[in-house]
Scaffold this motif. Structure first.
Motif, PDB file in Angstrom:
ATOM      1  N   LEU A  33      31.894 -50.016   1.405  1.00 36.84           N
ATOM      2  CA  LEU A  33      32.480 -48.627   2.236  1.00 36.84           C
ATOM      3  C   LEU A  33      31.153 -47.849   1.673  1.00 36.84           C
ATOM      4  CD1 LEU A  33      33.577 -47.295   4.422  1.00 36.84           C
ATOM      5  CD2 LEU A  33      35.472 -46.813   3.332  1.00 36.84           C
ATOM      6  N   ILE A  34      31.138 -47.378  -0.049  1.00 35.71           N
ATOM      7  CA  ILE A  34      30.335 -46.856   0.101  1.00 35.71           C
ATOM      8  C   ILE A  34      28.573 -46.526   0.391  1.00 35.71           C
ATOM      9  CG2 ILE A  34      29.634 -46.117  -2.171  1.00 35.71           C
ATOM     10  CD1 ILE A  34      31.637 -45.395  -3.273  1.00 35.71           C
ATOM     11  N   SER A  35      27.891 -48.154  -0.011  1.00 36.52           N
ATOM     12  CA  SER A  35      27.215 -48.787   1.057  1.00 36.52           C
ATOM     13  C   SER A  35      27.126 -48.431   1.692  1.00 36.52           C
ATOM     14  CB  SER A  35      26.710 -50.187   0.307  1.00 36.52           C
ATOM     15  OG  SER A  35      27.555 -50.890  -1.235  1.00 36.52           O
ATOM     16  N   GLY A  87      24.117 -46.177   3.259  1.00 38.43           N
ATOM     17  CA  GLY A  87      22.555 -46.653   3.413  1.00 38.43           C
ATOM     18  C   GLY A  87      22.827 -45.936   5.012  1.00 38.43           C
ATOM     19  N   PRO A  88      23.659 -46.761   6.160  1.00 42.54           N
ATOM     20  CA  PRO A  88      22.781 -46.294   7.053  1.00 42.54           C
ATOM     21  C   PRO A  88      23.677 -45.153   7.399  1.00 42.54           C
ATOM     22  CG  PRO A  88      23.968 -47.985   7.237  1.00 42.54           C
ATOM     23  CD  PRO A  88      23.854 -48.200   5.510  1.00 42.54           C
ATOM     24  N   LEU A  89      25.342 -44.566   7.325  1.00 42.55           N
ATOM     25  CA  LEU A  89      25.324 -43.130   7.567  1.00 42.55           C
ATOM     26  C   LEU A  89      24.886 -41.707   6.996  1.00 42.55           C
ATOM     27  CD1 LEU A  89      28.798 -43.950   8.125  1.00 42.55           C
ATOM     28  CD2 LEU A  89      26.755 -44.025   9.590  1.00 42.55           C
ATOM     29  N   ARG A  90      24.055 -42.098   5.806  1.00 44.41           N
ATOM     30  CA  ARG A  90      22.925 -41.962   4.867  1.00 44.41           C
ATOM     31  C   ARG A  90      23.678 -40.181   4.553  1.00 44.41           C
ATOM     32  NH1 ARG A  90      18.669 -42.292   9.787  1.00 44.41           N
ATOM     33  NH2 ARG A  90      17.423 -43.598   8.807  1.00 44.41           N
ATOM     34  N   GLN A  91      25.246 -40.922   4.246  1.00 45.24           N
ATOM     35  CA  GLN A  91      26.265 -39.579   3.296  1.00 45.24           C
ATOM     36  C   GLN A  91      25.209 -39.367   2.277  1.00 45.24           C
ATOM     37  OE1 GLN A  91      29.962 -40.373   4.038  1.00 45.24           O
ATOM     38  NE2 GLN A  91      30.479 -40.308   5.890  1.00 45.24           N
ATOM     39  N   THR A 111      29.583 -37.392  -0.764  1.00 46.52           N
ATOM     40  CA  THR A 111      30.857 -37.741  -0.256  1.00 46.52           C
ATOM     41  C   THR A 111      31.340 -38.512   0.403  1.00 46.52           C
ATOM     42  OG1 THR A 111      28.927 -35.432   1.057  1.00 46.52           O
ATOM     43  CG2 THR A 111      30.052 -36.762   2.854  1.00 46.52           C
ATOM     44  N   ALA A 112      30.401 -39.845   0.184  1.00 46.82           N
ATOM     45  CA  ALA A 112      30.843 -41.223   0.444  1.00 46.82           C
ATOM     46  C   ALA A 112      31.674 -41.197  -0.713  1.00 46.82           C
ATOM     47  CB  ALA A 112      29.838 -42.214  -0.098  1.00 46.82           C
ATOM     48  N   ALA A 113      31.933 -40.918  -2.023  1.00 45.57           N
ATOM     49  CA  ALA A 113      33.026 -41.297  -2.706  1.00 45.57           C
ATOM     50  C   ALA A 113      34.304 -40.383  -2.840  1.00 45.57           C
ATOM     51  CB  ALA A 113      33.042 -41.368  -4.232  1.00 45.57           C
ATOM     52  N   ALA A 114      33.981 -39.691  -2.571  1.00 49.32           N
ATOM     53  CA  ALA A 114      35.461 -38.554  -1.565  1.00 49.32           C
ATOM     54  C   ALA A 114      35.824 -39.253  -0.282  1.00 49.32           C
ATOM     55  CB  ALA A 114      34.972 -36.738  -1.134  1.00 49.32           C
ATOM     56  N   ASN A 115      34.993 -39.714   0.902  1.00 49.69           N
ATOM     57  CA  ASN A 115      35.147 -40.613   2.389  1.00 49.69           C
ATOM     58  C   ASN A 115      36.232 -41.856   1.375  1.00 49.69           C
ATOM     59  OD1 ASN A 115      35.190 -37.911   3.407  1.00 49.69           O
ATOM     60  ND2 ASN A 115      32.878 -39.095   4.579  1.00 49.69           N
ATOM     61  N   VAL A 116      35.947 -42.292   0.806  1.00 53.88           N
ATOM     62  CA  VAL A 116      36.362 -42.767   0.581  1.00 53.88           C
ATOM     63  C   VAL A 116      37.475 -42.703   0.037  1.00 53.88           C
ATOM     64  CG1 VAL A 116      36.072 -45.361  -1.630  1.00 53.88           C
ATOM     65  CG2 VAL A 116      34.430 -44.935   0.319  1.00 53.88           C
TER      66      VAL A 116
END
Length: 144
Positions: free
Chosen positions: A77-79, A83-87, A91-96
């Motif tokens: 999920l973080i990758s 990567g493709p979603l450019r977060q 932000t990616a860690a918060a979403n995970v």
């Protein structure tokens, strides 16, 4: 006098007592326990035919499938988010973390739905179908 909603059981309606016990205080084979039904809604008289390792193997297989699906999505999920979603990584860690929290809380919602509306067998069926559909959609989304 107000109705308290208590359920009374008239043991005279049944051929056998509701609960037979052996000398050790436990339940003997072939007993009838009120409220115990099989998957077709029939009363269970000989409980030796139901449950046991047949049911346990289904629970183990579903648990393994759930663990594989959860860890597979969680590890990528973080990758995917960075990567493709450019977060950003933050932000990616918060979403995970939100996703993991929702994953831990959804069994409570599933328990309410299973107990109140669907029943356990339909709930297991629907949850397995959701896992399969999510896996299919994620694999179709992936570029080869």
């Amino acid at each position: 006098m107000a109705d308290t909603g208590a359920v009374t059981i008239n043991e005279d309606e049944y051929d056998e007592p509701l609960l037979k016990s052996n000398d050790y205080g436990g339940e003997s084979n072939g007993s009838v326990v009120e409220g115990v039904v099989n998957c077709r809604g029939e009363r269970v008289i000989d409980r030796s035919k139901f449950g046991g390792w047949k049911s346990a193997s289904l629970i183990i297989v579903v648990d393994i499938a759930e663990t594989v699906a959860y860890n597979g999505v969680s590890s990528n999920l973080i990758s995917y988010l960075t990567g493709p979603l450019r977060q950003s990584t933050i932000t990616a860690a918060a979403n995970v973390n939100i996703w993991v929290g929702a994953g831990w809380m959804l069994p409570l919602l599933g328990a309410v739905v299973a107990d109140s509306y669907l029943g356990r067998f339909r709930t297991i069926l629907f949850s397995c179908l959701i896992y399969i559909l999510v896996g299919l959609f994620l694999s179709l989304k992936q570029k080869v």
